[in-house]
Every structure is written in structure tokens, then in C-alpha cells.
Design an enzyme around this catalytic site. Structure first.
Site, PDB file in Angstrom:
ATOM      1  CE  LYS A  93      -2.102  -0.871   3.913  1.00  0.00           C
ATOM      2  NZ  LYS A  93      -1.402  -2.120   4.279  1.00  0.00           N
TER       3      LYS A  93
ATOM      4  NE  ARG B 181      -3.992  -0.900  10.214  1.00  0.00           N
ATOM      5  CZ  ARG B 181      -2.875  -0.276   9.854  1.00  0.00           C
ATOM      6  NH1 ARG B 181      -2.918   0.784   9.092  1.00  0.00           N
ATOM      7  NH2 ARG B 181      -1.704  -0.736  10.237  1.00  0.00           N
TER       8      ARG B 181
ATOM      9  NE  ARG C  11       7.800  -3.012   6.227  1.00  0.00           N
ATOM     10  CZ  ARG C  11       6.499  -2.741   6.322  1.00  0.00           C
ATOM     11  NH1 ARG C  11       5.894  -2.120   5.336  1.00  0.00           N
ATOM     12  NH2 ARG C  11       5.806  -3.092   7.387  1.00  0.00           N
TER      13      ARG C  11
ATOM     14  NE  ARG D 152       7.015  -0.444  10.022  1.00  0.00           N
ATOM     15  CZ  ARG D 152       5.822  -0.400   9.448  1.00  0.00           C
ATOM     16  NH1 ARG D 152       5.688   0.165   8.267  1.00  0.00           N
ATOM     17  NH2 ARG D 152       4.780  -0.925  10.050  1.00  0.00           N
TER      18      ARG D 152
ATOM     19  NE  ARG E 186       2.504  -4.713  11.542  1.00  0.00           N
ATOM     20  CZ  ARG E 186       3.608  -4.709  10.792  1.00  0.00           C
ATOM     21  NH1 ARG E 186       4.695  -5.310  11.192  1.00  0.00           N
ATOM     22  NH2 ARG E 186       3.595  -4.089   9.648  1.00  0.00           N
TER      23      ARG E 186
HETATM   24  P1  AMP Z   1       1.297   0.713   9.192  1.00  0.00           P
HETATM   25  O1  AMP Z   1       2.513   1.530   8.869  1.00  0.00           O
HETATM   26  O2  AMP Z   1       0.081   1.167   8.454  1.00  0.00           O
HETATM   27  O3  AMP Z   1       1.556  -0.770   9.062  1.00  0.00           O
HETATM   28  O4  AMP Z   1       0.984   0.980  10.737  1.00  0.00           O
HETATM   29  C1  AMP Z   1       1.912   0.642  11.750  1.00  0.00           C
HETATM   30  C2  AMP Z   1       1.202   0.629  13.104  1.00  0.00           C
HETATM   31  O5  AMP Z   1       0.666   1.937  13.378  1.00  0.00           O
HETATM   32  C3  AMP Z   1       0.003  -0.308  13.187  1.00  0.00           C
HETATM   33  O6  AMP Z   1       0.385  -1.627  13.497  1.00  0.00           O
HETATM   34  C4  AMP Z   1      -0.817   0.351  14.302  1.00  0.00           C
HETATM   35  O7  AMP Z   1      -0.270   0.095  15.576  1.00  0.00           O
HETATM   36  C5  AMP Z   1      -0.593   1.831  14.021  1.00  0.00           C
HETATM   37  N1  AMP Z   1      -1.637   2.371  13.085  1.00  0.00           N
HETATM   38  C6  AMP Z   1      -1.439   2.840  11.822  1.00  0.00           C
HETATM   39  N2  AMP Z   1      -2.595   3.263  11.287  1.00  0.00           N
HETATM   40  C7  AMP Z   1      -3.544   3.060  12.233  1.00  0.00           C
HETATM   41  C8  AMP Z   1      -4.959   3.280  12.288  1.00  0.00           C
HETATM   42  N3  AMP Z   1      -5.640   3.792  11.240  1.00  0.00           N
HETATM   43  N4  AMP Z   1      -5.605   2.957  13.442  1.00  0.00           N
HETATM   44  C9  AMP Z   1      -4.946   2.454  14.506  1.00  0.00           C
HETATM   45  N5  AMP Z   1      -3.634   2.192  14.506  1.00  0.00           N
HETATM   46  C10 AMP Z   1      -2.925   2.495  13.383  1.00  0.00           C
END
Ligand code: AMP
Length: 183
Positions: A15, A88, A127, A129, A140
Site C-alpha cells: 500500500k 483500520r 523490510r 522495521r 498484525r
Molecule cells: P502501518 O505503517 O500502516 O503498518 O501501521 C503501523 C502501526 O501503526 C500499526 O500496526 C498500528 O499500531 C498503528 N496504526 C497505523 N494506522 C492506524 C490506524 N488507522 N488505526 C490504529 N492504529 C494504526
């Protein structure tokens, strides 16, 4: 070309990569809640301190916190946008809809990036991270299935959902994506 888009899909589906490329090409605002949260953690703000442990575990941070971030970015932005990693869950989707109604805007299309779990896991491990270790990745993916995947039916019922195969090269996916967005 559609100007107001959501990117939906499991962690590791691509994404962020596709959203970044499309936003740069079309001059859209790329809004990744994950990136914004990581920046807050990095800067050591109160918001970042609140989010850090939750992010490290792979759970979702609170809806109120994420919504405040999104609202502050969309409120003063008249042009197109691309939301990546938000909403989410269903409450976030509903909150987004009322925010957009108040801004007299609407989602024009939802792109669901699809990829097999085995490939997702490989990509995430590569990756590297902070939250990309085997245990947190498994959580996740589970959080995605339980809380985020119900959005697929939600947007499908609104006639907004398009499915995009996330397998293959970045360029190939970018090309397939572009052809989906032509009006
Ligand atoms: P991502 O980079 O989108 O994989 O997000 C990394 C982490 O940030 C996720 O595992 C959540 O802990 C938090 N996070 C990101 N976007 C959201 C969201 N819309 N709602 C809640 N937590 C989020």
C-alpha cells in the site's frame, strides 16, 4: 483520474509503496497514518509516547488519536488525497464518512491490495522495521483479519471497492493500478 482514494489491504501488501508513487505522479496528498504515527514516536511527542508501545505490539492505537491526526490533515486540504492505512476498523470508517460529509467530500474509490500470507510475511521480514519481527507480524495479520477485513464488505456494498493483485514487480502493479483509476 480519481482524486480521493483509500488503500486497503494487509500489512506488507505494498500500500505504502504504491500510494507514494501514485501521489507523487498525480499531485495528491499521501496520508499514511502509520508514517505519521512513526514520526510522532521519533519526535518523542506526547502522542508518540502514547502510541509507541501499542505499535510495537502490532495492535491498533486508539481511534480518537488516529482520527485527530487525519482530521487535522484533511480539514485544510482542498485537493485530492490518498489514505493509506486508515481506516483500520468500522468505527474509523464511520468517523471518516462523517468527517468527509462535513467537508463536502467523498471517497471515490477503494483499492484493495491482495497478496498471500506467505508472501506478505516474507516481504515484512525483509523490510525489517521495528514491528517487522515474526511474532508481531503474526499479530498484525490477525488484527487485520479481525478488525480491518470487515471493511472489504463495507466498501463493496457501497460499490466503491476494486481489487488489485499485489503480486509481481512494483512497476507492474503500478501499471495495473493506473488503469483502474481512469474515469
Ligand atoms: P502501518 O505503517 O500502516 O503498518 O501501521 C503501523 C502501526 O501503526 C500499526 O500496526 C498500528 O499500531 C498503528 N496504526 C497505523 N494506522 C492506524 C490506524 N488507522 N488505526 C490504529 N492504529 C494504526
Amino acid at each position: 483520474m480519481k482524486q480521493r482514494l483509500l488503500f486497503l489491504g494487509p500489512p506488507g501488501a505494498g500500500k505504502g509503496t504504491q500510494a507514494q508513487r501514485l501521489a507523487a505522479r498525480e499531485g495528491l496528498l499521501h496520508l499514511s497514518t502509520g508514517d505519521l504515527l512513526r514520526a510522532e514516536v521519533q519526535a518523542g511527542t506526547p502522542l508518540g509516547q502514547e502510541a509507541e508501545a501499542v505499535m510495537a505490539s502490532g495492535e491498533l492505537v486508539s481511534d480518537a488519536l488516529v482520527l485527530a491526526i487525519v482530521r487535522s490533515r484533511l480539514e485544510h486540504h482542498a485537493g485530492g488525497w490518498l489514505l493509506d492505512g486508515f481506516p483500520r476498523n468500522l468505527p474509523q470508517a464511520e468517523a471518516l464518512e462523517s468527517l468527509l460529509t462535513s467537508l463536502q467530500q467523498r471517497i471515490e474509490q477503494v483499492i484493495l491490495l491482495e497478496l498471500d500470507d506467505s508472501v506478505l510475511i516474507q516481504r515484512l521480514l525483509a523490510r525489517g522495521r521495528a514491528d517487522d519481527n515474526a511474532e508481531v507480524i503474526a499479530n498484525r495479520l490477525q488484527v487485520y483479519r479481525q478488525q480491518t477485513a470487515p471493511l472489504i464488505a463495507h466498501y463493496e456494498s457501497q460499490g466503491l471497492l476494486r481489487r488489485l493483485d499485489g503480486a509481481g514487480s512494483i512497476d507492474a502493479i503500478e501499471e495495473r493500478l493506473a488503469s483502474m483509476l481512469v474515469d
